[in-house]
Scaffold this motif. Structure first.
Motif, mmCIF file in Angstrom:
data_model
loop_
_atom_site.group_PDB
_atom_site.id
_atom_site.type_symbol
_atom_site.label_atom_id
_atom_site.label_comp_id
_atom_site.label_asym_id
_atom_site.label_seq_id
_atom_site.Cartn_x
_atom_site.Cartn_y
_atom_site.Cartn_z
ATOM 1 N N THR A 56 0.842 -0.996 -0.044
ATOM 2 C CA THR A 56 0.182 0.026 -0.165
ATOM 3 C C THR A 56 0.648 1.211 -0.120
ATOM 4 N N GLY A 57 2.197 1.177 -0.124
ATOM 5 C CA GLY A 57 3.179 2.342 -0.118
ATOM 6 C C GLY A 57 3.234 3.110 1.162
ATOM 7 N N TYR A 58 3.119 2.325 2.190
ATOM 8 C CA TYR A 58 3.195 3.026 3.477
ATOM 9 C C TYR A 58 4.617 3.076 4.062
ATOM 10 N N ALA A 59 5.618 2.384 3.322
ATOM 11 C CA ALA A 59 7.168 2.344 3.987
ATOM 12 C C ALA A 59 7.900 3.625 3.833
ATOM 13 N N ASP A 60 8.743 3.720 4.452
ATOM 14 C CA ASP A 60 9.711 4.987 4.471
ATOM 15 C C ASP A 60 11.185 4.267 4.713
ATOM 16 N N PRO A 61 12.050 4.967 4.513
ATOM 17 C CA PRO A 61 13.596 4.352 4.449
ATOM 18 C C PRO A 61 13.676 3.707 5.960
ATOM 19 N N ALA A 62 13.501 4.637 7.133
ATOM 20 C CA ALA A 62 13.755 4.174 8.255
ATOM 21 C C ALA A 62 12.963 2.995 8.628
ATOM 22 N N LYS A 63 11.821 2.620 8.142
ATOM 23 C CA LYS A 63 10.798 1.643 8.685
ATOM 24 C C LYS A 63 11.264 0.323 7.838
ATOM 25 N N VAL A 64 11.850 0.468 6.697
ATOM 26 C CA VAL A 64 12.644 -0.407 5.846
ATOM 27 C C VAL A 64 13.896 -1.005 6.519
ATOM 28 N N ARG A 65 14.496 -0.139 6.869
ATOM 29 C CA ARG A 65 15.850 -0.778 7.482
ATOM 30 C C ARG A 65 15.540 -1.227 9.004
ATOM 31 N N ARG A 66 14.512 -0.777 9.676
ATOM 32 C CA ARG A 66 14.476 -1.434 10.994
ATOM 33 C C ARG A 66 13.592 -2.864 10.698
ATOM 34 N N LEU A 67 12.712 -2.792 9.934
ATOM 35 C CA LEU A 67 12.137 -4.104 9.716
ATOM 36 C C LEU A 67 12.774 -5.204 8.946
ATOM 37 N N VAL A 68 13.617 -4.816 8.170
ATOM 38 C CA VAL A 68 14.345 -5.718 7.470
ATOM 39 C C VAL A 68 15.419 -6.476 8.475
ATOM 40 N N ARG A 69 16.055 -5.467 9.292
ATOM 41 C CA ARG A 69 16.744 -5.990 10.434
ATOM 42 C C ARG A 69 16.051 -7.064 11.354
ATOM 43 N N ARG A 70 14.877 -6.470 11.879
ATOM 44 C CA ARG A 70 14.230 -7.372 12.862
ATOM 45 C C ARG A 70 14.009 -8.791 12.148
ATOM 46 N N VAL A 71 13.374 -8.757 11.051
ATOM 47 C CA VAL A 71 12.970 -9.979 10.458
ATOM 48 C C VAL A 71 14.122 -10.951 10.163
ATOM 49 N N LYS A 72 15.311 -10.326 9.570
ATOM 50 C CA LYS A 72 16.804 -11.002 9.405
ATOM 51 C C LYS A 72 17.097 -11.609 10.662
ATOM 52 N N ALA A 73 16.964 -10.731 11.844
ATOM 53 C CA ALA A 73 17.471 -11.211 13.018
ATOM 54 C C ALA A 73 16.734 -12.372 13.611
ATOM 55 N N ALA A 74 15.342 -12.465 12.935
ATOM 56 C CA ALA A 74 14.485 -13.611 13.635
ATOM 57 C C ALA A 74 14.610 -14.935 12.681
ATOM 58 N N ILE A 75 14.779 -14.832 11.249
ATOM 59 C CA ILE A 75 14.915 -15.913 10.821
ATOM 60 C C ILE A 75 16.134 -16.265 9.783
ATOM 61 N N GLY A 76 17.069 -15.394 9.930
ATOM 62 C CA GLY A 76 18.353 -15.492 9.230
ATOM 63 C C GLY A 76 18.552 -14.934 8.177
ATOM 64 N N ASP A 77 19.763 -14.181 7.543
ATOM 65 C CA ASP A 77 19.837 -13.174 6.409
ATOM 66 C C ASP A 77 19.579 -14.057 5.261
ATOM 67 N N HIS A 90 9.580 -6.363 -2.166
ATOM 68 C CA HIS A 90 8.476 -5.692 -3.211
ATOM 69 C C HIS A 90 7.916 -4.531 -2.833
ATOM 70 N N LEU A 91 8.380 -3.357 -3.502
ATOM 71 C CA LEU A 91 8.161 -1.789 -3.092
ATOM 72 C C LEU A 91 7.157 -1.223 -4.185
ATOM 73 N N HIS A 92 6.190 -0.340 -3.531
ATOM 74 C CA HIS A 92 5.562 0.301 -4.618
ATOM 75 C C HIS A 92 5.776 2.033 -4.496
ATOM 76 N N ASN A 93 5.573 2.944 -5.269
ATOM 77 C CA ASN A 93 6.006 4.149 -5.149
ATOM 78 C C ASN A 93 4.614 5.148 -5.017
ATOM 79 N N THR A 94 3.844 4.762 -3.978
ATOM 80 C CA THR A 94 2.647 5.275 -3.949
ATOM 81 C C THR A 94 2.735 6.812 -3.385
ATOM 82 N N ARG A 95 3.741 6.907 -2.613
ATOM 83 C CA ARG A 95 4.080 8.336 -1.952
ATOM 84 C C ARG A 95 5.451 8.953 -2.473
ATOM 85 N N GLY A 96 5.801 8.138 -3.553
ATOM 86 C CA GLY A 96 7.257 8.695 -4.065
ATOM 87 C C GLY A 96 8.512 7.999 -3.423
ATOM 88 N N LEU A 97 8.350 7.387 -2.465
ATOM 89 C CA LEU A 97 9.678 6.811 -1.630
ATOM 90 C C LEU A 97 10.076 5.496 -2.105
#
Length: 308
Positions: free
Chosen positions: A180-201, A208-215
């Motif tokens: 839905t295009g709700y992501a921002d760079p800080a959220k992407v970094r944080r969530l990728v780190r958290r998920v990788k820490a939980a399941i492995g790199d 899969h990113l959308h450009n709904t808000r130009g980000l």
């Protein structure tokens, strides 16, 4: 560093518009992108034709894609029945959507989280039954991972939990999807780190990113900083989600390739050849909006189109 661009236009792009692209035009699109160096294309989805008539010819596209040397043919499957059809057709990569927003899941698949996890386990068992050398790659796309137009904020703990459950059910990896295009760079970094820490790199390599808000491209850079190596994109920015009101298209493949190659990343894609593919889409879908700054502006002087 080599970055894999997964072209999702023939699936995510075409399912979001009412008109149906002729089969021969789809084949020409897929063939032309592969010739330009695109190594993975999501050619369609195995959903009932009554739901998405745009995807009725997916089996034929899988068969066609498998005739192209070096191309990984990917498809989306909503459930076990779809996965059975995909494997019978010869798909080499399957992706099943698991919406972190349960309301979105009920709209999209008519299934709760527990029901989708059960389907993932059944699909994983079927995939694992194939000989190792013939086994398709099975991925779970965590849709609405960054937010939902129906529920709003999606708790990050829920994203991590569902990622862990998907892997435990037998998926090879997960992909974080900004449906839905709700992501921002800080959220992407944080969530990728958290998920990788939980399941492995190695269990989270794609976004899969959308450009709904130009980000969209800013979010790509955040993902690259966190070790993401596969990025979904759609030629001309086609695509969205029928169950996500207000969501616009995916990031533009042409702009993504330009940015990556300008920064020195390797994609193996001939950008000039890729931009010529737009004519196939526009001729088959006259009047359908195609987006992208790079195709409009052209390449800078002395730009090296193909990354070495």
């Amino acid at each position: 560093m080599n970055i894999l661009i997964s072209e999702v236009g023939p699936r995510d792009g075409l399912q979001s518009i009412e008109r149906i692209m002729p089969l021969e035009a789809k084949k020409a699109w897929i063939a032309a992108e592969a010739a330009a160096g695109v190594r993975e294309i999501e050619v369609g989805s195995f959903v009932p034709a009554s739901v998405l008539p745009q995807m009725a010819d997916t089996a034929e596209l899988v068969a066609f894609g498998n005739t192209i040397a070096g191309l990984t043919v990917a498809v989306l499957v909503p459930n076990l029945k779809g996965a059975e059809r995909a494997l019978a057709a010869g798909a080499r990569k399957l992706s099943i959507p698991l919406s972190v927003s349960e309301t979105h899941s009920l709209k999209n698949l008519r299934r709760s989280h527990d029901q989708v996890i059960d389907e993932i386990a059944r699909v994983a068992t079927m995939v694992a039954a194939a000989p190792a050398g013939e086994r398709a790659h099975f991925e779970v796309g965590l849709s609405t991972a960054f937010g939902c137009t129906i529920e709003g904020t999606v708790p990050e703990d829920k994203v991590v939990d569902l990622a862990e459950r998907a892997i435990a059910a037998g998926a090879a990896e997960v992909c974080l999807s900004d449906t839905t295009g709700y992501a921002d760079p800080a959220k992407v970094r944080r969530l990728v780190r958290r998920v990788k820490a939980a399941i492995g790199d190695d269990r989270l390599t794609s976004l899969h990113l959308h450009n709904t808000r130009g980000l969209g491209l800013a979010n790509v850079l955040a993902g690259l900083d966190e070790g993401i190596t596969t990025l979904d994109a759609s030629l001309g920015g086609l695509g969205g989600c029928p169950w996500a009101p207000g969501a616009s298209g995916n990031i533009v493949t042409e702009d993504l390739v330009f940015m990556l190659q300008a920064m020195g990343y390797q994609t193996g894609i001939d950008l000039e050849a890729l931009m010529k593919v737009r004519a196939i889409v526009s001729d088959a879908l006259p009047g359908e909006p195609l987006y992208g700054f790079t195709p409009d502006a052209g390449l800078p002087l002395d730009f090296e189109s193909r990354a070495a």
